[in-house]
Design an enzyme around this catalytic site. Structure first.
Site, mmCIF file in Angstrom:
data_model
loop_
_atom_site.group_PDB
_atom_site.id
_atom_site.type_symbol
_atom_site.label_atom_id
_atom_site.label_comp_id
_atom_site.label_asym_id
_atom_site.label_seq_id
_atom_site.Cartn_x
_atom_site.Cartn_y
_atom_site.Cartn_z
ATOM 1 N N LYS A 217 0.804 -1.096 0.070
ATOM 2 C CA LYS A 217 -0.074 0.010 0.038
ATOM 3 C C LYS A 217 0.905 1.219 -0.024
ATOM 4 C CE LYS A 217 -4.215 -2.091 1.838
ATOM 5 N NZ LYS A 217 -3.698 -3.335 2.319
HETATM 6 C C1 LIG Z 1 -4.545 -4.410 1.700
HETATM 7 C C2 LIG Z 1 -3.707 -5.786 1.748
HETATM 8 C C3 LIG Z 1 -4.014 -6.822 0.809
HETATM 9 C C4 LIG Z 1 -5.272 -6.748 0.218
HETATM 10 O O1 LIG Z 1 -5.278 -6.159 -0.833
HETATM 11 P P1 LIG Z 1 -6.724 -5.746 -1.493
HETATM 12 O O2 LIG Z 1 -6.267 -4.493 -2.633
HETATM 13 O O3 LIG Z 1 -7.617 -4.827 -0.541
HETATM 14 O O4 LIG Z 1 -7.164 -6.742 -2.283
HETATM 15 C C5 LIG Z 1 -3.529 -8.103 1.046
HETATM 16 N N1 LIG Z 1 -2.371 -7.954 1.724
HETATM 17 C C6 LIG Z 1 -1.927 -7.053 2.605
HETATM 18 C C7 LIG Z 1 -0.822 -7.320 3.444
HETATM 19 C C8 LIG Z 1 -2.767 -5.891 2.750
HETATM 20 O O5 LIG Z 1 -2.229 -4.860 3.239
#
Ligand SMILES: *Cc1c(COP(=O)(O)O)cnc(C)c1O
Length: 437
Positions: A107
């Site tokens: 993210k």
């Molecule tokens: C946010 C997140 C996900 C899921 O990603 P999406 O885009 O919401 O499908 C998977 N793994 C981790 C570690 C995350 O922080």
């Protein structure tokens, strides 16, 4: 480029409007009006390029009409101060390590890009302060807070459930200070999300302050995630392993896999996708039955994927909306799997024992998703390792009976002083707090 709402009941928006508003007025998600393809030669040449160069080419396709090239290049450069390497794990399976950024999760890419883009618009248009509200179960808060840290004209409020995020996660957004305020809510993640939603709908509050969201509903957060799909392809292409690429994405809100689908739409030769779920498996159910039935989420070891009503599902349906039978087309490109906590733990143990590679609980779903996808001899499997295992040290240590190392970046957060404001879960209290700011 104009952006339309997936609900088609709101006027089209400019990039700036889409980024500042986050969600369209009809509660739909914004989509770019068209997705151009990149020439085959451009994609083939990416193996000779840096991540930054590749990302600039892709960013140009989405944002080139709206932002001058030098500004856009600067934003991309600032965003990608780290690499996303492809690492062999076993046989024909590779890990795309997306955890080398400041908060050790994928993210960071979208969080940093969005912060810089919003910062640019605020400065250019002389907008009054924009307030970002973000509810987090752990990972989103840290990436968004760190992405926006010190960006002029923006204040971030991170709402998190008291006692329900890991201590490591908590210190990543409560120790920052400056333009970041952590709000410790006496409730669950769903309560935090409900407070944010009510705030967006409260007229008096919206007259008082400009509010926006930094969840993956925001186009500036999820579109840049397509950069690393191109970069991963380029790295595998260099190894001669990209001809039949199967990409598995551990999915919660489905922003990450949607960015991969955008890359595919732009011509990136991915053969097929796999969406890996934990026990929150409404998407798998949709693949199996053609019916989408959102439901409350259940808590699992892969907590960033504990989503019962993935917001980007609407974008996937919209992408395939022009086909006669969208469900059939979606099933032809994407398959799905779901894993219980026991299965996640057993995958982590097996991979650690056989290869020494440490998976985090989310990446474990991705890896296992490939194992269960009947890869042929000629296919290469790539799973997205979405977070560094040390972010879930307690869980990982227990499962692997190990004492895994904490990277220096993460240790630095743990040395800071926690600052947070405690609030009850009722909206009136939250509102009067914001009205006082
Ligand atoms: C946010 C997140 C996900 C899921 O990603 P999406 O885009 O919401 O499908 C998977 N793994 C981790 C570690 C995350 O922080």
């Amino acid at each position: 480029m104009k952006y339309y709402s997936t609900n088609k009941q709101a006027p089209v928006a400019s990039l700036e409007e889409a980024v500042v508003k986050g969600l369209a007025g009809d509660k739909g998600l914004y989509m770019p009006e068209y997705i151009d393809s990149l020439d085959e030669e451009v994609i083939a040449n990416m193996k000779n390029q840096s991540f930054h160069e590749i990302a600039c080419t892709v960013a140009q396709m989405f944002f080139g009409e709206d932002i001058e090239p030098e500004v856009l290049d600067g934003i991309v450069k600032d965003t990608l101060s780290f690499e996303t390497p492809v690492v062999p794990v076993k046989d024909n399976i590779y890990s795309l390590e997306l955890f080398h950024g400041p908060t050790l999760a994928f993210k960071d890419v979208g969080g940093r890009f969005m912060a810089r883009l919003l910062g640019y618009f605020i400065k250019k248009e002389g907008l009054k302060q924009v307030n970002v509200l973000v509810a987090t179960s752990g990972d989103t808060g840290s990436a968004v807070a760190n992405g926006f840290l010190g960006v002029p004209g923006i204040h971030v409020y991170v709402l998190y459930p008291k006692g329900k995020v890991s201590p490591i996660q908590e210190c990543q957004f409560t120790t920052l200070g400056q333009n970041i305020t952590a709000l410790e809510i006496d409730g669950t993640f769903d309560d935090c999300q409900a407070l944010v939603k009510s705030a967006f709908m409260d007229e008096e509050l919206n007259r008082h302050m400009k509010l926006t969201s930094a969840n993956s509903i925001n186009v500036a957060r999820f579109l840049p995630q397509s950069f690393y799909y191109f970069n991963a392809y380029a790295q595998l292409d260099k190894l001669g392993k990209a001809d039949e690429l199967v990409v598995c994405v551990p999915s919660g809100n489905f922003g990450n896999i949607t960015a991969g689908l955008f890359a595919y739409w732009m011509g990136l030769p991915i053969k097929r996708f796999v969406a890996a779920n934990n026990r929150n498996d409404v998407f798998l159910e949709y693949l199996n039955t053609g019916t989408y039935t959102p439901r409350p989420s259940v808590a699992t070891l892969a907590n960033a994927m504990d989503v019962g009503d993935p917001s980007n599902f609407a974008r996937i349906i919209d992408l395939f909306g022009a086909f006669n039978d969208p469900h059939k087309e979606i099933c032809a490109l994407i398959s799905g799997h779901r894993y219980t906590d026991e299965e996640i733990a057993s995958t982590m143990r097996a991979v650690y024992k056989e290869t020494g590679y440490i998976l985090d609980p989310h990446g474990a779903c991705g890896y296992q998703g490939l194992l269960d996808s009947d890869l042929s001899e000629t296919e290469t499997g790539l799973f997205l390792e979405t977070a560094h295992p040390a972010k879930f040290k307690g869980t990982v240590d227990k499962i692997l009976e190990a004492d895994i190392e904490i990277p220096a970046k993460l240790k630095a957060f743990m040395e800071g002083t926690k600052q947070s404001i405690e609030l009850a879960k009722d909206f009136e209290g939250f509102k009067s707090f914001l009205m006082s700011r």
